[in-house]
Design a protein around this motif. Structure first.
Motif, short mmCIF file in Angstrom:
data_model
loop_
_atom_site.label_atom_id
_atom_site.label_comp_id
_atom_site.label_asym_id
_atom_site.label_seq_id
_atom_site.Cartn_x
_atom_site.Cartn_y
_atom_site.Cartn_z
N THR A 71 0.84 -1.19 0.00
CA THR A 71 0.00 0.00 0.00
C THR A 71 0.88 1.25 0.00
OG1 THR A 71 -0.12 0.37 2.39
CG2 THR A 71 -1.60 -1.30 1.48
N SER A 72 0.26 2.39 -0.07
CA SER A 72 1.03 3.63 -0.01
C SER A 72 1.57 3.88 1.39
CB SER A 72 0.16 4.81 -0.46
OG SER A 72 -0.97 4.92 0.39
N GLU A 73 1.09 3.12 2.37
CA GLU A 73 1.51 3.33 3.76
C GLU A 73 2.09 2.07 4.42
OE1 GLU A 73 -1.35 5.41 6.11
OE2 GLU A 73 -1.92 6.68 4.42
N GLY A 74 2.55 1.13 3.61
CA GLY A 74 3.17 -0.06 4.18
C GLY A 74 2.80 -1.33 3.44
N ASP A 93 6.49 -0.29 7.41
CA ASP A 93 7.79 -0.20 6.74
C ASP A 93 7.99 -1.45 5.89
OD1 ASP A 93 10.37 0.29 5.93
OD2 ASP A 93 11.27 -0.13 7.88
N GLY A 94 7.99 -1.28 4.58
CA GLY A 94 8.19 -2.41 3.68
C GLY A 94 9.64 -2.60 3.29
N SER A 95 10.55 -1.82 3.86
CA SER A 95 11.96 -1.92 3.47
C SER A 95 12.60 -3.23 3.92
CB SER A 95 12.76 -0.74 4.03
OG SER A 95 12.80 -0.79 5.44
N ASN A 96 12.00 -3.88 4.90
CA ASN A 96 12.52 -5.17 5.38
C ASN A 96 11.62 -6.30 4.89
OD1 ASN A 96 10.34 -4.48 6.96
ND2 ASN A 96 11.26 -5.09 8.89
N LEU A 97 11.20 -6.23 3.63
CA LEU A 97 10.22 -7.16 3.08
C LEU A 97 10.66 -8.62 3.19
CD1 LEU A 97 7.55 -7.60 1.68
CD2 LEU A 97 8.71 -7.19 -0.50
#
Length: 118
Positions: A71-74, A93-97
């Protein structure tokens, strides 16, 4: 139920996710952490899981094991626990997907050992 809640809480701390819930195949909330309107979210999540599973079966791509929504927020990740039970996790936070996907799958495997979720 305490064991399930503890496992979910450990997952949230380990991954820095913001919330999680467990649903059964009928959309009933089994438990949740840090969610307002968890019953409504459980019902909507169940519809997404059910429709996605039916799509995969119709396309003969096997059964649904994991679902990922950005999403635009995670991100939102769903993972099959066992039978029709699913864990749904929410992270801002999707940086640690990679960690989220792997940890969600590992947590689902751990939860599948609980007699309430078999």
């Amino acid at each position: 139920m305490n064991e399930i809640t503890t496992t979910l809480n450990d997952f949230l701390l380990h991954t820095k996710s913001s919330a999680a819930l467990i649903i059964n195949g009928k959309g009933k909330l089994i438990t949740s952490l840090h969610l307002d309107y968890a019953d409504s979210i459980a019902a909507m999540s169940s519809a997404i899981v059910s429709m996605s599973d039916k799509l995969l079966l119709d396309l003969e791509k096997g059964s649904l094991k994991q679902l990922f929504l950005k999403t635009s927020e995670g991100v939102i990740i769903g993972n099959k626990i066992s039978g029709t039970n699913f864990i749904i996790t929410f992270s801002k936070d999707g940086s640690n997907l990679g960690l989220l996907l792997r940890s969600t799958e590992e947590t689902a495997a751990e939860l599948s050992k609980n007699s309430l979720l078999k």
